[in-house]
Write a protein that holds these residues in place. Sequence first.
Motif, mmCIF file in Angstrom:
data_model
loop_
_atom_site.group_PDB
_atom_site.id
_atom_site.type_symbol
_atom_site.label_atom_id
_atom_site.label_comp_id
_atom_site.label_asym_id
_atom_site.label_seq_id
_atom_site.Cartn_x
_atom_site.Cartn_y
_atom_site.Cartn_z
ATOM 1 N N VAL A 11 0.864 -1.448 -0.014
ATOM 2 C CA VAL A 11 -0.253 0.228 0.040
ATOM 3 C C VAL A 11 1.052 1.241 0.042
ATOM 4 O O VAL A 11 0.488 2.391 -0.141
ATOM 5 C CB VAL A 11 -0.964 0.069 1.069
ATOM 6 C CG1 VAL A 11 -2.084 -0.885 1.088
ATOM 7 C CG2 VAL A 11 -0.092 -0.091 2.351
ATOM 8 N N ILE A 12 2.108 1.286 0.232
ATOM 9 C CA ILE A 12 3.106 1.948 0.220
ATOM 10 C C ILE A 12 4.346 1.741 -0.049
ATOM 11 O O ILE A 12 4.816 0.695 0.101
ATOM 12 C CB ILE A 12 2.846 2.941 1.722
ATOM 13 C CG1 ILE A 12 3.780 4.180 1.650
ATOM 14 C CG2 ILE A 12 3.534 1.971 2.762
ATOM 15 C CD1 ILE A 12 3.641 5.265 2.816
ATOM 16 N N ASN A 13 4.971 2.807 -1.041
ATOM 17 C CA ASN A 13 6.166 2.559 -1.314
ATOM 18 C C ASN A 13 7.253 3.700 -0.885
ATOM 19 O O ASN A 13 6.828 4.759 -1.252
ATOM 20 C CB ASN A 13 6.533 2.573 -2.954
ATOM 21 C CG ASN A 13 7.769 2.142 -3.542
ATOM 22 O OD1 ASN A 13 8.653 1.823 -2.633
ATOM 23 N ND2 ASN A 13 8.038 2.489 -4.559
ATOM 24 N N MET A 14 8.182 3.598 -0.111
ATOM 25 C CA MET A 14 8.989 4.489 0.696
ATOM 26 C C MET A 14 10.358 4.629 -0.410
ATOM 27 O O MET A 14 11.188 3.775 0.117
ATOM 28 C CB MET A 14 9.317 4.382 2.079
ATOM 29 C CG MET A 14 7.816 4.580 2.820
ATOM 30 S SD MET A 14 7.923 4.070 4.253
ATOM 31 C CE MET A 14 7.713 2.422 4.452
ATOM 32 N N ALA A 20 8.790 -1.059 0.342
ATOM 33 C CA ALA A 20 7.200 -1.328 0.000
ATOM 34 C C ALA A 20 6.782 -2.110 1.096
ATOM 35 O O ALA A 20 7.135 -2.998 1.490
ATOM 36 C CB ALA A 20 6.997 -1.664 -1.344
ATOM 37 N N LEU A 21 5.367 -1.662 1.703
ATOM 38 C CA LEU A 21 4.920 -2.662 2.575
ATOM 39 C C LEU A 21 3.470 -2.919 2.406
ATOM 40 O O LEU A 21 2.769 -2.022 1.933
ATOM 41 C CB LEU A 21 5.189 -2.109 4.070
ATOM 42 C CG LEU A 21 6.526 -1.953 4.712
ATOM 43 C CD1 LEU A 21 6.889 -1.212 5.921
ATOM 44 C CD2 LEU A 21 7.120 -3.645 4.905
ATOM 45 N N CYS A 22 2.770 -3.748 2.854
ATOM 46 C CA CYS A 22 1.319 -3.884 2.915
ATOM 47 C C CYS A 22 0.835 -3.244 4.083
ATOM 48 O O CYS A 22 1.583 -2.678 4.803
ATOM 49 C CB CYS A 22 0.994 -5.541 3.018
ATOM 50 S SG CYS A 22 1.216 -6.032 4.427
ATOM 51 N N ASP A 23 -0.442 -3.104 4.310
ATOM 52 C CA ASP A 23 -1.154 -2.422 5.317
ATOM 53 C C ASP A 23 -0.822 -2.829 6.449
ATOM 54 O O ASP A 23 -0.367 -2.256 7.409
ATOM 55 C CB ASP A 23 -2.611 -2.160 4.975
ATOM 56 C CG ASP A 23 -3.346 -3.645 4.792
ATOM 57 O OD1 ASP A 23 -2.685 -4.625 4.779
ATOM 58 O OD2 ASP A 23 -4.542 -3.281 4.566
#
Length: 306
Positions: A11-14, A20-23
Amino acid sequence: MRCRKCGQKAVINMRQHRLALCDEHYLEWLPEQTERFIKKYEMFTRYERLLLAVSGGKDSLALWDVLWRLGYNVDGLYINLGIDGSLDYSNQSQRFAQQFADERNLKLINLNVHEQYGESIPEIAQRTRRGQDKTCSICGLVKRHIFNQSARDGNYDAVITAHNLDDEAAVLLSNSLDWSLERLGRGQPLLPAGGGFVRKAKPFCRFYERESAAYTLLRGIPYIHEECPYSTGSKQLFFKQDLNRWEEHMPGTKLRFYLNYLTALDEGAFPQRQESPAELDQQRCPICGQPTITGNTCAFCRLFEK
Ligand code: SF4
Ligand code: ZN
Ligand code: ZN
């Protein structure tokens, strides 16, 4: 894009961390990182009483939620600035702060500037005939005064604010352009207590604004989406927009800028305040009793001199 930990949809890519991580893993990662920063900068412990500046916006509610989940002893302080306009901004944001506290059975102290001091922030700005950036500087001065006073009156060990990396980088850019050495000497994530000033800590100072926003959304926390009407066109917003452009082309720019500054600060590149706490303790405002560098009436009390 897949989560680095479990392979589920991210859900987010830093980009600055190449992560990148899931919720589920993001909601674990952000509190873990917050805990790491609290320890690294020796901000506070679970045995201390903390007072968090709560605005009803995404950052302060995210931080309150994280500290609450981590088991810290945190009360909130909401300052109603009397900013209304078409949005009824202050009252609306107060409702979000109160709803958050009620749902978790947390203590929120509410303070209304108009009720307490006879004038709201826009009224003070109008009386002193100051422009937009000056409204924000009056607002900042009033908030700093009230937080320090409330923390001292309530015997809190530290005041916590939810400033994020975007805030810190914008202030740093502004102070660098001005070569304001005095301000550049005060940008630490932790300012120790001394001379009547309560300790101040910023546990979110290494998170991008989008990271705290993502946390608030994924946790389903309702917050005020509108920005304060005085933020439009402010100097800080201008610097934030420029930094965002650089970040777009060079991921990690803001984080590098801030972390390299902290290293320079550690190495003594900027002068730190010289007065000892005992010296400062002698310099109290004769009206409110709060510390003041000059020993005369403090800037807050001068605002109300007619
Ligand atoms: Fe205060 Fe300015 Fe922030 Fe509005 S934008 S809350 S006036 S400092
Ligand atoms: Zn995952
Ligand atoms: Zn004073």
